[in-house]
Design a protein around this motif. Structure first.
Motif, short mmCIF file in Angstrom:
data_model
loop_
_atom_site.label_atom_id
_atom_site.label_comp_id
_atom_site.label_asym_id
_atom_site.label_seq_id
_atom_site.Cartn_x
_atom_site.Cartn_y
_atom_site.Cartn_z
N ALA A 159 -3.85 11.03 -6.04
CA ALA A 159 -2.57 11.59 -6.49
C ALA A 159 -2.77 12.86 -7.32
O ALA A 159 -1.93 13.76 -7.28
N LEU B 174 3.22 10.22 -4.31
CA LEU B 174 2.99 10.77 -2.98
C LEU B 174 4.26 10.69 -2.15
O LEU B 174 5.06 9.77 -2.33
N ARG C 293 11.41 -2.70 -10.44
CA ARG C 293 11.40 -1.91 -9.21
C ARG C 293 12.60 -0.98 -9.11
O ARG C 293 12.53 0.07 -8.48
N MET D 257 -2.35 10.04 -14.08
CA MET D 257 -1.21 10.90 -13.80
C MET D 257 -0.42 11.23 -15.06
O MET D 257 0.60 11.90 -15.00
N PHE E 151 0.75 -3.37 -10.33
CA PHE E 151 1.26 -4.57 -9.67
C PHE E 151 0.33 -5.77 -9.86
O PHE E 151 -0.86 -5.61 -10.13
N ARG F 48 -5.85 4.44 -12.55
CA ARG F 48 -5.27 5.29 -11.51
C ARG F 48 -3.87 5.77 -11.92
O ARG F 48 -3.52 6.93 -11.73
N SER F 49 -3.12 4.86 -12.52
CA SER F 49 -1.79 5.22 -13.01
C SER F 49 -1.88 6.16 -14.21
O SER F 49 -1.18 7.17 -14.27
N GLN G 229 0.85 -1.20 0.00
CA GLN G 229 0.00 0.00 0.00
C GLN G 229 0.89 1.25 0.00
O GLN G 229 0.62 2.21 -0.71
N MET H 267 3.10 2.58 -12.40
CA MET H 267 3.39 1.17 -12.16
C MET H 267 2.14 0.44 -11.73
O MET H 267 1.37 0.94 -10.91
N ARG I 236 8.92 9.67 -10.34
CA ARG I 236 7.71 8.84 -10.27
C ARG I 236 6.50 9.49 -10.94
O ARG I 236 5.55 8.81 -11.28
N ASN J 47 -3.23 -3.52 -5.56
CA ASN J 47 -2.89 -2.49 -4.58
C ASN J 47 -3.76 -1.25 -4.64
O ASN J 47 -3.27 -0.13 -4.47
N LEU J 48 -5.04 -1.44 -4.87
CA LEU J 48 -5.95 -0.31 -4.72
C LEU J 48 -6.06 0.01 -3.23
O LEU J 48 -5.78 -0.84 -2.39
N SER K 253 -0.86 -7.53 -7.55
CA SER K 253 -1.89 -7.54 -6.50
C SER K 253 -2.75 -6.27 -6.49
O SER K 253 -3.32 -5.92 -5.46
N LEU L 121 12.04 1.85 -6.39
CA LEU L 121 11.53 1.14 -5.22
C LEU L 121 12.66 0.33 -4.60
O LEU L 121 12.62 -0.04 -3.44
N ASN M 205 11.89 2.51 -11.04
CA ASN M 205 11.29 3.66 -10.35
C ASN M 205 11.75 3.80 -8.91
O ASN M 205 11.09 4.39 -8.08
#
Ligand SMILES: Nc1ncnc2c1ncn2[C@@H]1O[C@H](COP(=O)(O)OP(=O)(O)OP(=O)(O)O)[C@@H](O)[C@H]1O
Ligand SMILES: [Mg+2]
Lengths: 217, 242
Positions: B104, A125, B48, B156, B86, B152-153, A116, B84, B79, B90-91, B88, B53, B51
Protein backbone atom coordinates in the motif's frame (compact mmCIF):
# COMPACT_ATOMS: atom_id res chain seq x y z
CA UNK A 1 -7.55 -49.69 -56.40
CA UNK A 2 -6.12 -48.60 -53.02
CA UNK A 3 -3.15 -46.26 -53.27
CA UNK A 4 -0.29 -46.60 -50.83
CA UNK A 5 0.19 -44.31 -47.86
CA UNK A 6 3.25 -42.28 -48.87
CA UNK A 7 5.54 -39.69 -47.36
CA UNK A 8 3.56 -37.06 -49.23
CA UNK A 9 0.47 -38.07 -47.30
CA UNK A 10 2.39 -37.88 -44.09
CA UNK A 11 3.61 -34.40 -44.94
CA UNK A 12 0.04 -33.41 -45.81
CA UNK A 13 -1.11 -34.63 -42.40
CA UNK A 14 1.74 -32.85 -40.63
CA UNK A 15 0.74 -29.69 -42.42
CA UNK A 16 -2.81 -30.27 -41.13
CA UNK A 17 -1.39 -30.75 -37.65
CA UNK A 18 0.43 -27.44 -37.96
CA UNK A 19 -2.86 -25.70 -38.75
CA UNK A 20 -4.54 -27.44 -35.85
CA UNK A 21 -1.86 -26.07 -33.57
CA UNK A 22 -2.10 -22.60 -35.13
CA UNK A 23 -5.88 -22.56 -34.76
CA UNK A 24 -5.62 -23.77 -31.14
CA UNK A 25 -3.02 -21.15 -30.30
CA UNK A 26 -5.04 -18.40 -31.95
CA UNK A 27 -8.24 -19.45 -30.18
CA UNK A 28 -6.42 -19.72 -26.88
CA UNK A 29 -4.76 -16.34 -27.19
CA UNK A 30 -7.78 -14.37 -28.43
CA UNK A 31 -10.23 -16.41 -26.38
CA UNK A 32 -8.02 -15.91 -23.35
CA UNK A 33 -8.06 -12.14 -23.77
CA UNK A 34 -11.82 -12.14 -24.29
CA UNK A 35 -12.19 -14.61 -21.42
CA UNK A 36 -10.36 -12.24 -19.11
CA UNK A 37 -12.96 -9.59 -19.85
CA UNK A 38 -15.74 -12.14 -19.39
CA UNK A 39 -14.25 -12.90 -15.96
CA UNK A 40 -14.07 -9.20 -15.11
CA UNK A 41 -17.69 -8.76 -16.18
CA UNK A 42 -18.73 -11.73 -14.06
CA UNK A 43 -17.24 -10.18 -10.90
CA UNK A 44 -18.26 -6.63 -11.74
CA UNK A 45 -19.93 -4.40 -9.20
CA UNK A 46 -22.69 -3.77 -11.72
CA UNK A 47 -25.44 -6.30 -11.67
CA UNK A 48 -26.43 -5.68 -15.31
CA UNK A 49 -22.90 -6.41 -16.47
CA UNK A 50 -22.77 -9.63 -14.46
CA UNK A 51 -26.09 -10.59 -16.05
CA UNK A 52 -24.91 -9.86 -19.58
CA UNK A 53 -21.79 -11.96 -19.03
CA UNK A 54 -23.84 -14.80 -17.58
CA UNK A 55 -26.27 -14.80 -20.50
CA UNK A 56 -23.33 -14.81 -22.92
CA UNK A 57 -21.77 -17.77 -21.14
CA UNK A 58 -25.05 -19.68 -21.02
CA UNK A 59 -25.76 -19.16 -24.70
CA UNK A 60 -22.25 -20.17 -25.77
CA UNK A 61 -22.06 -23.17 -23.47
CA UNK A 62 -25.66 -24.17 -24.11
CA UNK A 63 -25.27 -24.54 -27.88
CA UNK A 64 -23.00 -26.86 -29.88
CA UNK A 65 -19.76 -25.36 -31.13
CA UNK A 66 -20.53 -26.93 -34.49
CA UNK A 67 -23.72 -24.88 -34.81
CA UNK A 68 -21.87 -21.74 -33.78
CA UNK A 69 -19.37 -22.33 -36.57
CA UNK A 70 -22.14 -22.95 -39.09
CA UNK A 71 -23.75 -19.69 -38.08
CA UNK A 72 -20.50 -17.79 -38.45
CA UNK A 73 -19.54 -19.41 -41.73
CA UNK A 74 -22.81 -19.92 -43.60
CA UNK A 75 -25.02 -17.53 -41.66
CA UNK A 76 -22.88 -14.49 -42.28
CA UNK A 77 -22.45 -15.61 -45.86
CA UNK A 78 -26.20 -15.10 -46.40
CA UNK A 79 -25.74 -11.42 -45.60
CA UNK A 80 -23.05 -11.21 -48.23
CA UNK A 81 -20.31 -11.14 -45.64
CA UNK A 82 -17.84 -13.68 -46.86
CA UNK A 83 -15.95 -15.22 -44.01
CA UNK A 84 -12.76 -17.11 -44.84
CA UNK A 85 -12.57 -20.51 -43.13
CA UNK A 86 -9.72 -19.48 -40.83
CA UNK A 87 -11.69 -16.45 -39.61
CA UNK A 88 -14.91 -18.43 -39.10
CA UNK A 89 -13.11 -21.21 -37.29
CA UNK A 90 -10.92 -18.82 -35.31
CA UNK A 91 -13.84 -16.64 -34.28
CA UNK A 92 -15.98 -19.63 -33.35
CA UNK A 93 -13.21 -21.16 -31.28
CA UNK A 94 -12.46 -17.81 -29.68
CA UNK A 95 -16.04 -17.30 -28.54
CA UNK A 96 -16.14 -20.86 -27.24
CA UNK A 97 -12.81 -20.43 -25.42
CA UNK A 98 -13.73 -17.07 -23.90
CA UNK A 99 -16.83 -18.44 -22.25
CA UNK A 100 -15.11 -21.46 -20.74
CA UNK A 101 -11.94 -19.69 -19.64
CA UNK A 102 -13.98 -16.77 -18.32
CA UNK A 103 -15.92 -19.16 -16.12
CA UNK A 104 -12.84 -21.14 -15.02
CA UNK A 105 -11.07 -17.95 -14.05
CA UNK A 106 -14.06 -16.48 -12.30
CA UNK A 107 -14.18 -19.63 -10.22
CA UNK A 108 -10.51 -19.20 -9.33
CA UNK A 109 -10.97 -15.56 -8.38
CA UNK A 110 -14.07 -16.47 -6.42
CA UNK A 111 -12.14 -19.09 -4.47
CA UNK A 112 -9.84 -16.43 -3.03
CA UNK A 113 -11.38 -15.31 0.23
CA UNK A 114 -13.38 -12.10 0.08
CA UNK A 115 -11.43 -10.96 3.12
CA UNK A 116 -8.32 -10.63 0.92
CA UNK A 117 -10.19 -8.06 -1.15
CA UNK A 118 -11.32 -6.32 2.01
CA UNK A 119 -7.85 -6.23 3.53
CA UNK A 120 -6.52 -4.63 0.36
CA UNK A 121 -9.35 -2.11 0.20
CA UNK A 122 -8.86 -1.22 3.87
CA UNK A 123 -5.28 -0.32 3.02
CA UNK A 124 -6.60 2.14 0.45
CA UNK A 125 -6.04 0.12 -2.71
CA UNK A 126 -8.60 0.50 -5.47
CA UNK A 127 -10.63 -2.52 -6.50
CA UNK A 128 -8.53 -2.82 -9.63
CA UNK A 129 -5.25 -2.63 -7.70
CA UNK A 130 -6.52 -5.21 -5.24
CA UNK A 131 -7.40 -7.48 -8.14
CA UNK A 132 -4.03 -6.97 -9.80
CA UNK A 133 -1.71 -7.31 -6.82
CA UNK A 134 -3.62 -9.45 -4.36
CA UNK A 135 -6.30 -11.54 -6.03
CA UNK A 136 -5.00 -12.43 -9.49
CA UNK A 137 -1.55 -13.67 -8.40
CA UNK A 138 -3.25 -16.07 -6.01
CA UNK A 139 -5.99 -17.02 -8.47
CA UNK A 140 -3.42 -17.68 -11.19
CA UNK A 141 -2.01 -20.63 -9.28
CA UNK A 142 -5.43 -22.13 -8.79
CA UNK A 143 -6.53 -21.46 -12.36
CA UNK A 144 -3.52 -22.89 -14.18
CA UNK A 145 -4.27 -26.64 -14.00
CA UNK A 146 -7.87 -26.35 -15.24
CA UNK A 147 -6.77 -23.85 -17.88
CA UNK A 148 -4.21 -26.27 -19.27
CA UNK A 149 -6.82 -29.00 -18.99
CA UNK A 150 -9.18 -26.91 -21.06
CA UNK A 151 -6.47 -26.46 -23.68
CA UNK A 152 -6.70 -30.22 -24.32
CA UNK A 153 -10.43 -29.89 -25.04
CA UNK A 154 -9.67 -26.95 -27.27
CA UNK A 155 -7.13 -28.81 -29.38
CA UNK A 156 -9.52 -31.74 -29.85
CA UNK A 157 -12.42 -29.46 -30.67
CA UNK A 158 -10.53 -27.71 -33.45
CA UNK A 159 -11.42 -30.84 -35.44
CA UNK A 160 -14.88 -29.29 -35.77
CA UNK A 161 -13.35 -26.56 -37.91
CA UNK A 162 -13.08 -29.14 -40.68
CA UNK A 163 -16.79 -28.67 -41.38
CA UNK A 164 -16.30 -25.08 -42.50
CA UNK A 165 -13.62 -26.23 -44.90
CA UNK A 166 -10.68 -25.31 -42.72
CA UNK A 167 -7.83 -27.60 -43.66
CA UNK A 168 -6.59 -28.76 -40.28
CA UNK A 169 -5.60 -32.25 -39.21
CA UNK A 170 -9.03 -33.89 -39.32
CA UNK A 171 -9.89 -32.35 -42.68
CA UNK A 172 -6.49 -33.37 -44.04
CA UNK A 173 -7.11 -36.94 -42.93
CA UNK A 174 -10.55 -36.90 -44.60
CA UNK A 175 -9.05 -35.69 -47.86
CA UNK A 176 -6.40 -38.39 -47.86
CA UNK A 177 -8.85 -41.09 -46.90
CA UNK A 178 -11.13 -40.07 -49.75
CA UNK A 179 -8.43 -41.12 -52.15
CA UNK A 180 -6.83 -43.99 -50.24
CA UNK A 181 -9.85 -45.59 -48.55
CA UNK A 182 -7.73 -46.73 -45.64
CA UNK A 183 -9.65 -45.20 -42.75
CA UNK A 184 -7.95 -47.21 -39.99
CA UNK A 185 -4.51 -46.21 -41.11
CA UNK A 186 -5.21 -42.60 -42.03
CA UNK A 187 -7.41 -41.68 -39.10
CA UNK A 188 -5.18 -43.75 -36.85
CA UNK A 189 -2.22 -41.59 -37.79
CA UNK A 190 -4.34 -38.45 -37.27
CA UNK A 191 -5.44 -39.72 -33.86
CA UNK A 192 -1.82 -40.38 -32.96
CA UNK A 193 -0.90 -36.81 -33.90
CA UNK A 194 -3.70 -35.43 -31.71
CA UNK A 195 -2.54 -37.64 -28.90
CA UNK A 196 1.04 -36.37 -29.25
CA UNK A 197 -0.20 -32.84 -28.65
CA UNK A 198 -2.84 -33.56 -26.02
CA UNK A 199 -1.13 -36.12 -23.83
CA UNK A 200 1.77 -33.88 -22.73
CA UNK A 201 -0.73 -31.13 -22.00
CA UNK A 202 -2.94 -33.25 -19.79
CA UNK A 203 0.12 -34.73 -18.07
CA UNK A 204 1.33 -31.20 -17.41
CA UNK A 205 -2.07 -30.20 -16.08
CA UNK A 206 -2.07 -33.16 -13.69
CA UNK A 207 1.43 -32.43 -12.44
CA UNK A 208 0.54 -28.77 -11.89
CA UNK A 209 -2.44 -29.88 -9.87
CA UNK A 210 -0.31 -32.18 -7.74
CA UNK A 211 2.21 -29.41 -7.09
CA UNK A 212 -0.56 -27.05 -6.14
CA UNK A 213 -1.97 -29.52 -3.64
CA UNK A 214 1.43 -30.09 -2.11
CA UNK A 215 1.96 -26.34 -1.84
CA UNK A 216 -1.28 -25.93 0.02
CA UNK A 217 -0.62 -28.54 2.64
CA UNK B 1 -10.05 17.50 22.20
CA UNK B 2 -11.24 16.91 18.66
CA UNK B 3 -13.74 14.26 17.68
CA UNK B 4 -12.19 11.53 15.51
CA UNK B 5 -15.18 9.29 14.96
CA UNK B 6 -18.82 10.16 15.43
CA UNK B 7 -21.79 7.91 14.78
CA UNK B 8 -25.25 9.44 14.90
CA UNK B 9 -28.32 7.19 14.87
CA UNK B 10 -26.71 4.72 12.51
CA UNK B 11 -29.07 2.15 11.05
CA UNK B 12 -27.78 -0.87 9.16
CA UNK B 13 -29.95 -3.55 7.64
CA UNK B 14 -29.09 -6.77 5.85
CA UNK B 15 -32.29 -7.29 3.88
CA UNK B 16 -35.03 -7.57 6.48
CA UNK B 17 -32.63 -7.97 9.37
CA UNK B 18 -31.90 -4.75 11.21
CA UNK B 19 -28.48 -5.15 12.76
CA UNK B 20 -27.76 -1.61 13.94
CA UNK B 21 -30.83 0.11 15.34
CA UNK B 22 -29.77 3.71 15.74
CA UNK B 23 -26.26 3.51 17.10
CA UNK B 24 -24.65 6.71 18.35
CA UNK B 25 -21.26 7.27 19.92
CA UNK B 26 -18.35 9.65 19.74
CA UNK B 27 -14.65 8.98 20.02
CA UNK B 28 -12.09 11.69 20.61
CA UNK B 29 -8.63 11.78 19.10
CA UNK B 30 -6.22 9.79 21.21
CA UNK B 31 -8.95 7.87 22.93
CA UNK B 32 -8.97 4.09 23.24
CA UNK B 33 -12.45 2.63 23.26
CA UNK B 34 -13.32 -1.00 23.91
CA UNK B 35 -16.45 -2.16 22.08
CA UNK B 36 -17.94 -5.16 23.81
CA UNK B 37 -21.12 -7.20 23.61
CA UNK B 38 -22.61 -10.62 22.90
CA UNK B 39 -22.06 -12.41 19.63
CA UNK B 40 -24.41 -10.96 17.03
CA UNK B 41 -24.92 -7.65 18.84
CA UNK B 42 -23.49 -5.78 15.84
CA UNK B 43 -19.95 -4.89 16.92
CA UNK B 44 -18.23 -6.01 13.75
CA UNK B 45 -20.93 -4.43 11.64
CA UNK B 46 -20.45 -1.11 13.42
CA UNK B 47 -16.71 -1.19 12.72
CA UNK B 48 -17.25 -2.16 9.10
CA UNK B 49 -19.66 0.73 8.62
CA UNK B 50 -17.02 3.14 9.87
CA UNK B 51 -14.68 2.45 6.97
CA UNK B 52 -17.49 1.79 4.54
CA UNK B 53 -17.01 -1.92 4.09
CA UNK B 54 -20.76 -1.79 4.66
CA UNK B 55 -23.07 1.00 3.55
CA UNK B 56 -25.57 2.31 6.05
CA UNK B 57 -29.30 2.80 5.60
CA UNK B 58 -29.78 5.62 8.08
CA UNK B 59 -28.01 8.09 10.29
CA UNK B 60 -24.57 9.50 9.72
CA UNK B 61 -20.94 8.67 10.37
CA UNK B 62 -18.14 11.19 10.47
CA UNK B 63 -14.49 10.14 10.55
CA UNK B 64 -11.72 12.76 10.66
CA UNK B 65 -13.78 15.16 8.59
CA UNK B 66 -15.08 12.57 6.10
CA UNK B 67 -18.85 12.10 5.84
CA UNK B 68 -18.96 8.35 5.32
CA UNK B 69 -22.57 8.18 4.06
CA UNK B 70 -22.03 10.98 1.56
CA UNK B 71 -22.37 9.57 -1.97
CA UNK B 72 -19.55 11.90 -3.06
CA UNK B 73 -17.20 10.54 -0.40
CA UNK B 74 -13.65 9.81 -1.53
CA UNK B 75 -13.50 6.28 -0.15
CA UNK B 76 -9.77 5.94 -0.61
CA UNK B 77 -9.12 9.15 1.30
CA UNK B 78 -11.33 7.85 4.11
CA UNK B 79 -9.44 4.57 4.19
CA UNK B 80 -6.09 6.33 4.25
CA UNK B 81 -7.15 7.75 7.60
CA UNK B 82 -8.36 4.43 8.99
CA UNK B 83 -6.42 1.26 9.67
CA UNK B 84 -8.25 -2.01 10.22
CA UNK B 85 -7.07 -5.29 11.66
CA UNK B 86 -9.17 -8.44 11.43
CA UNK B 87 -9.54 -11.56 13.49
CA UNK B 88 -8.24 -13.65 10.59
CA UNK B 89 -5.12 -11.47 10.00
CA UNK B 90 -5.75 -11.41 6.24
CA UNK B 91 -2.12 -11.12 5.29
CA UNK B 92 -1.43 -11.64 1.60
CA UNK B 93 -0.07 -15.21 1.52
CA UNK B 94 1.87 -14.83 -1.72
CA UNK B 95 3.93 -11.92 -0.40
CA UNK B 96 6.69 -11.71 2.17
CA UNK B 97 6.24 -9.67 5.31
CA UNK B 98 8.10 -6.77 3.71
CA UNK B 99 5.98 -6.96 0.57
CA UNK B 100 2.79 -7.09 2.61
CA UNK B 101 3.75 -3.87 4.35
CA UNK B 102 5.15 -2.16 1.27
CA UNK B 103 2.24 -2.85 -1.08
CA UNK B 104 0.00 0.00 0.00
CA UNK B 105 2.92 2.34 0.60
CA UNK B 106 3.86 1.93 -3.03
CA UNK B 107 0.43 1.63 -4.62
CA UNK B 108 -1.47 4.13 -2.49
CA UNK B 109 1.21 6.55 -1.34
CA UNK B 110 3.26 6.16 -4.52
CA UNK B 111 6.54 5.54 -2.72
CA UNK B 112 9.54 4.01 -4.45
CA UNK B 113 10.54 0.52 -3.38
CA UNK B 114 13.51 1.69 -1.28
CA UNK B 115 11.46 4.45 0.38
CA UNK B 116 8.73 1.96 1.25
CA UNK B 117 11.32 -0.43 2.65
CA UNK B 118 12.69 2.30 4.92
CA UNK B 119 9.16 2.81 6.26
CA UNK B 120 8.52 -0.91 6.68
CA UNK B 121 11.62 -1.57 8.77
CA UNK B 122 10.83 0.61 11.81
CA UNK B 123 7.13 -0.36 11.98
CA UNK B 124 8.13 -3.98 11.94
CA UNK B 125 10.63 -3.29 14.71
CA UNK B 126 7.83 -1.65 16.64
CA UNK B 127 5.89 -4.93 16.69
CA UNK B 128 9.09 -6.83 17.49
CA UNK B 129 9.45 -8.75 14.24
CA UNK B 130 12.46 -7.22 12.50
CA UNK B 131 14.02 -10.59 11.86
CA UNK B 132 10.93 -11.85 10.01
CA UNK B 133 11.02 -9.23 7.28
CA UNK B 134 11.65 -11.75 4.50
CA UNK B 135 9.41 -14.52 5.80
CA UNK B 136 6.15 -15.57 4.22
CA UNK B 137 3.00 -15.46 6.36
CA UNK B 138 2.72 -19.25 6.47
CA UNK B 139 6.12 -19.39 8.18
CA UNK B 140 4.84 -17.28 11.09
CA UNK B 141 2.78 -18.14 14.15
CA UNK B 142 -0.71 -16.69 14.44
CA UNK B 143 0.46 -14.06 16.89
CA UNK B 144 3.31 -13.05 14.62
CA UNK B 145 0.98 -12.84 11.64
CA UNK B 146 -1.36 -10.63 13.58
CA UNK B 147 1.50 -8.35 14.61
CA UNK B 148 2.52 -8.08 10.95
CA UNK B 149 -1.07 -7.19 10.08
CA UNK B 150 -0.94 -4.44 12.70
CA UNK B 151 2.40 -3.22 11.32
CA UNK B 152 0.98 -3.24 7.80
CA UNK B 153 -1.83 -0.96 8.92
CA UNK B 154 0.43 1.29 10.99
CA UNK B 155 2.82 1.84 8.10
CA UNK B 156 0.09 3.86 6.39
CA UNK B 157 0.01 6.21 9.39
CA UNK B 158 -3.74 6.07 9.95
CA UNK B 159 -5.41 8.49 12.32
CA UNK B 160 -7.78 5.85 13.66
CA UNK B 161 -7.24 2.12 14.12
CA UNK B 162 -10.07 -0.40 14.17
CA UNK B 163 -9.46 -3.81 15.71
CA UNK B 164 -12.03 -6.57 15.30
CA UNK B 165 -11.42 -9.39 17.81
CA UNK B 166 -7.81 -9.57 16.72
CA UNK B 167 -6.82 -12.08 19.40
CA UNK B 168 -9.82 -14.40 19.23
CA UNK B 169 -8.01 -16.92 17.04
CA UNK B 170 -4.92 -17.03 19.27
CA UNK B 171 -3.96 -19.07 22.31
CA UNK B 172 -3.30 -17.16 25.55
CA UNK B 173 0.46 -16.81 25.11
CA UNK B 174 0.17 -15.39 21.61
CA UNK B 175 -2.75 -13.23 22.70
CA UNK B 176 -0.45 -11.61 25.23
CA UNK B 177 2.15 -10.60 22.67
CA UNK B 178 -0.46 -9.02 20.41
CA UNK B 179 -2.16 -7.20 23.28
CA UNK B 180 1.20 -5.78 24.39
CA UNK B 181 1.68 -4.28 20.93
CA UNK B 182 -1.80 -2.75 21.14
CA UNK B 183 -1.19 -1.37 24.61
CA UNK B 184 2.03 0.24 23.36
CA UNK B 185 0.06 1.79 20.57
CA UNK B 186 -2.57 3.05 23.00
CA UNK B 187 0.09 4.66 25.18
CA UNK B 188 1.53 6.28 22.06
CA UNK B 189 -1.70 8.23 21.63
CA UNK B 190 -3.31 6.29 18.78
CA UNK B 191 -7.07 6.60 18.46
CA UNK B 192 -8.38 3.07 18.71
CA UNK B 193 -11.69 1.26 18.60
CA UNK B 194 -11.16 -2.26 19.84
CA UNK B 195 -13.81 -4.95 19.59
CA UNK B 196 -12.69 -7.49 22.14
CA UNK B 197 -13.60 -10.21 24.57
CA UNK B 198 -10.39 -9.54 26.53
CA UNK B 199 -11.80 -7.80 29.57
CA UNK B 200 -8.33 -7.56 31.08
CA UNK B 201 -7.18 -5.56 28.10
CA UNK B 202 -10.29 -3.38 28.25
CA UNK B 203 -9.63 -2.59 31.90
CA UNK B 204 -5.94 -1.84 31.38
CA UNK B 205 -5.95 0.05 28.11
CA UNK B 206 -9.40 1.49 27.44
CA UNK B 207 -10.36 5.03 28.37
CA UNK B 208 -13.91 4.15 27.69
CA UNK B 209 -16.11 1.10 27.20
CA UNK B 210 -19.12 0.83 24.93
CA UNK B 211 -21.40 -2.12 25.56
CA UNK B 212 -23.61 -3.04 22.62
CA UNK B 213 -26.69 -5.17 22.96
CA UNK B 214 -29.15 -6.17 20.20
CA UNK B 215 -27.89 -3.54 17.78
CA UNK B 216 -27.93 -0.66 20.23
CA UNK B 217 -25.45 1.08 22.49
CA UNK B 218 -26.74 -0.27 25.80
CA UNK B 219 -24.29 1.11 28.29
CA UNK B 220 -21.23 3.29 28.09
CA UNK B 221 -18.73 4.70 30.54
CA UNK B 222 -15.20 4.38 31.90
CA UNK B 223 -13.55 1.01 32.32
CA UNK B 224 -15.11 0.88 35.81
CA UNK B 225 -18.52 -0.10 34.33
CA UNK B 226 -16.96 -3.52 33.77
CA UNK B 227 -16.64 -4.10 37.50
CA UNK B 228 -19.70 -2.08 38.30
CA UNK B 229 -22.29 -2.52 35.54
CA UNK B 230 -25.44 -0.41 35.66
CA UNK B 231 -27.74 -2.44 33.41
CA UNK B 232 -28.79 -6.03 34.10
CA UNK B 233 -27.74 -7.00 30.54
CA UNK B 234 -24.14 -5.89 31.06
CA UNK B 235 -24.15 -7.51 34.47
CA UNK B 236 -25.18 -10.80 32.90
CA UNK B 237 -22.71 -10.36 30.05
CA UNK B 238 -19.85 -9.79 32.47
CA UNK B 239 -20.85 -12.85 34.45
CA UNK B 240 -20.70 -14.94 31.25
CA UNK B 241 -17.32 -13.54 30.28
CA UNK B 242 -15.69 -14.57 33.54
N1 LIG C 1 -23.14 -9.74 5.41
C1 LIG C 1 -24.16 -10.05 6.22
N2 LIG C 1 -25.34 -10.45 5.72
C2 LIG C 1 -26.37 -10.76 6.52
N3 LIG C 1 -26.35 -10.69 7.85
C3 LIG C 1 -25.22 -10.30 8.43
C4 LIG C 1 -24.05 -9.96 7.65
N4 LIG C 1 -23.07 -9.60 8.50
C5 LIG C 1 -23.58 -9.72 9.73
N5 LIG C 1 -24.86 -10.13 9.71
C6 LIG C 1 -25.73 -10.33 10.87
O1 LIG C 1 -25.68 -9.17 11.64
C7 LIG C 1 -25.72 -9.49 13.03
C8 LIG C 1 -24.58 -8.81 13.73
O2 LIG C 1 -23.38 -9.34 13.26
P1 LIG C 1 -21.96 -8.82 13.75
O3 LIG C 1 -20.95 -9.64 13.00
O4 LIG C 1 -21.89 -7.36 13.63
O5 LIG C 1 -21.97 -9.24 15.28
P2 LIG C 1 -20.81 -9.19 16.32
O6 LIG C 1 -21.28 -8.37 17.44
O7 LIG C 1 -19.54 -8.77 15.66
O8 LIG C 1 -20.69 -10.69 16.76
P3 LIG C 1 -19.41 -11.60 17.07
O9 LIG C 1 -19.03 -11.31 18.48
O10 LIG C 1 -19.92 -12.99 16.91
O11 LIG C 1 -18.35 -11.25 16.08
C9 LIG C 1 -25.70 -11.00 13.12
O12 LIG C 1 -27.01 -11.43 13.35
C10 LIG C 1 -25.23 -11.44 11.76
O13 LIG C 1 -25.80 -12.66 11.42
MG1 LIG D 1 -17.74 -9.74 15.12
Amino acid sequence: MFGAFSTNHLIYLLDGLLWTVILSALAFLLGGIAGFFVMLARISRFRWLRRVALVYIQIVQGTPLLIQMFILYFGLGVFGISVPPLAAAGLGMMVYTSSYLGEIWRGAVGSIAKTQFEAAECLGLTRWQALQDVILPQALKIATPPTVGFLVQLVKNTSLASVVGFLELTRAAQVINNSLFQPFLVFGVAAFFYFCVCYPLSAWSRSLERKLNVGRR
Amino acid sequence: MSVAVKLTNVVKRFGELEVLKGVSFEINSGEVVALIGQSGSGKSTALRCINQLETIQGGSIEVCGHRVEDPKLDVRALRRDIGMVFQSYNLFPHMTVAQNIMLALRRVKGMRKDEAYEVAKPVLAKVGLSEKIDSYPEQLSGGQQQRVAIARSLAMQPKVMLFDEVTSALDPKLTGEVLRVMEDLARGGMTMIVVTHEMGFAKRAANRVIYMHTGKVWETGGADILSNPQTPELKEFMAEEL
